[in-house]
Design an enzyme around this catalytic site. Structure first.
Site, mmCIF file in Angstrom:
data_model
loop_
_atom_site.group_PDB
_atom_site.id
_atom_site.type_symbol
_atom_site.label_atom_id
_atom_site.label_comp_id
_atom_site.label_asym_id
_atom_site.label_seq_id
_atom_site.Cartn_x
_atom_site.Cartn_y
_atom_site.Cartn_z
ATOM 1 N N CYS A 214 -1.538 1.853 -4.025
ATOM 2 C CA CYS A 214 0.399 2.914 -3.740
ATOM 3 C C CYS A 214 0.227 3.576 -4.365
ATOM 4 O O CYS A 214 1.447 3.746 -4.846
ATOM 5 C CB CYS A 214 1.063 2.072 -3.430
ATOM 6 S SG CYS A 214 0.903 0.279 -4.926
ATOM 7 N N CYS B 20 0.622 -0.803 -0.119
ATOM 8 C CA CYS B 20 -0.025 0.005 0.291
ATOM 9 C C CYS B 20 1.195 1.498 0.111
ATOM 10 O O CYS B 20 2.079 0.659 -0.749
ATOM 11 C CB CYS B 20 -1.183 -0.325 1.112
ATOM 12 S SG CYS B 20 -0.424 -0.096 2.617
ATOM 13 N N CYS C 14 2.645 1.755 -7.903
ATOM 14 C CA CYS C 14 2.782 0.387 -7.590
ATOM 15 C C CYS C 14 3.327 -0.516 -8.610
ATOM 16 O O CYS C 14 3.768 -0.098 -9.828
ATOM 17 C CB CYS C 14 0.966 0.239 -8.322
ATOM 18 S SG CYS C 14 0.197 0.259 -6.473
#
Ligand SMILES: Cc1cc2nc3c(=O)[nH]c(=O)nc-3n(C[C@H](O)[C@H](O)[C@H](O)COP(=O)(O)O)c2cc1C
Length: 323
Positions: free
Chosen positions: A277, A202, A281
């Site tokens: 995130c 995350c 990511c």
């Protein structure tokens, strides 16, 4: 999967260090990530017996290496190899200082009724040697080690003990040593093969991915090798996250956020589960990628954090069923 080796002899290059290194090398060869705690070279103060941890769940000594790094390592490790020579029929004073300080973890387990997510998978073994041939030479070490492993939520997975050892040379010349080490590592310590390596990511690695990682470790057991990370890791995990996970009996107090880059380098995940995130990511060629749409509970009221926790528990449970 992290394996830690606790080196308890005052001698940096003595018999204990030799035997421990051989075992840790074998664990590494079998795929574990290894770290050593060279106890006498660490600043680990002895327990004061003040009872603070039994009331508050933390050690009153909060400025030494035990509080800064060792509790965290003991929580992250799935394999704990504790090594000490026999000193007066027990472990060394240095090793005992570390062990006594795990009274904090004992308190969290027995007074606060919390358990570590890795409780079912973590294994502990001990290595010891002494200069004499005493019949009961390892009885003291054995008892100390078993109660230590219980405090750190590790199941006892065996030991290697050797009599008549005064030098590393004596240790090296023990007949069948390589076979003993291989048997301990592959037969008793290493988990089943074909574990899936999963990374939960995350933004800050302070709430959502920590919660997901804990449920995955608890529900997935030996089937999963779990790591968590964040694209912008926070300084520490969210205290409210620790609180709502404690409501479910989980102890996440000694976890700390880790960056995505570090996690990918250490873990080489086969499955990456992202949950907010952002643009950073990770995309790793060959890894299965999935994204869970979960709101960020940071800074929100406790009820919100609980709702996100329960949603994550469901998602992790479904995820494990699909494996
Ligand atoms: C303070 C001290 C106490 C010891 N007590 C015992 C003992 O009770 N029984 C024994 O067999 N050996 C005893 N020994 C010998 C050590 O266990 C042995 O030399 C061992 O190989 C040392 O390991 P190291 O090289 O890793 O320090 C003792 C050694 C020291 C320095």
């Amino acid at each position: 999967m992290l394996a830690i080796g606790i080196q308890g002899s005052p001698l940096k290059n003595g018999s204990t260090a030799y035997l421990l290194k051989r075992c840790m090398d074998e664990l590494k060869a079998q795929g574990a990530r290894i770290e050593f705690i060279d106890v006498p070279r660490k600043d680990i103060k002895p327990c004061r017996g003040c009872g603070f941890c039994e009331k508050k769940g933390f050690c009153v000594i909060n400025d030494d290496d035990m509080s800064k790094e060792t509790y965290g390592l003991l929580r992250e490790a799935e394999i704990v190899v504790a090594a000490s020579p026999v000193f007066f029929y027990s472990v060394t004073a240095q090793a005992k200082a570390l062990i006594d300080r795990t009274q904090t973890l004992w308190s969290r387990k027995y007074r606060f009724k919390l358990s570590d997510p890795l409780k079912k998978t973590r294994k502990g073994c001990f290595l010891s040697m002494g200069g004499s041939r005493g019949r009961q030479l390892f009885d003291g070490v054995d008892l100390v080690a078993r109660y230590f492993f219980d405090a750190i939520d590790a199941s006892f997975a065996g030991s290697l003990t050797y009599r008549d050892i005064e030098t590393p040379e004596d240790m090296r010349n023990v007949p069948g040593l390589s076979e003993d080490i291989k048997q301990l590592v592959t037969g008793n310590l290493m988990p089943a093969e074909n574990r899936k390596k999963v990374l939960f990511a995350c933004r800050e690695n302070a709430c959502r991915s920590q919660i997901a990682g804990a449920f995955a470790q608890r529900l997935g057991g030996e089937r999963l090798d779990v790591m968590t990370a964040g694209s912008l890791p926070a300084k520490e995990v969210d205290p409210l996250m620790i609180q709502v996970m404690a409501e479910k009996g989980f102890d996440l107090a000694f976890r700390s956020p880790r960056s995505l880059d570090q996690a990918i380098a250490l873990h080489q995940p086969e499955i990456i589960v992202t949950m907010g995130c952002g643009e950073v990511c990770p995309h790793i060629p060959g890894a299965v990628q999935m994204d869970w749409d979960l709101p960020d509970p940071a800074g929100k009221p406790v009820e919100f954090m609980e709702k996100v926790r329960d949603e994550i528990e469901e998602k992790v449970s479904e995820f494990i069923n699909t494996l």
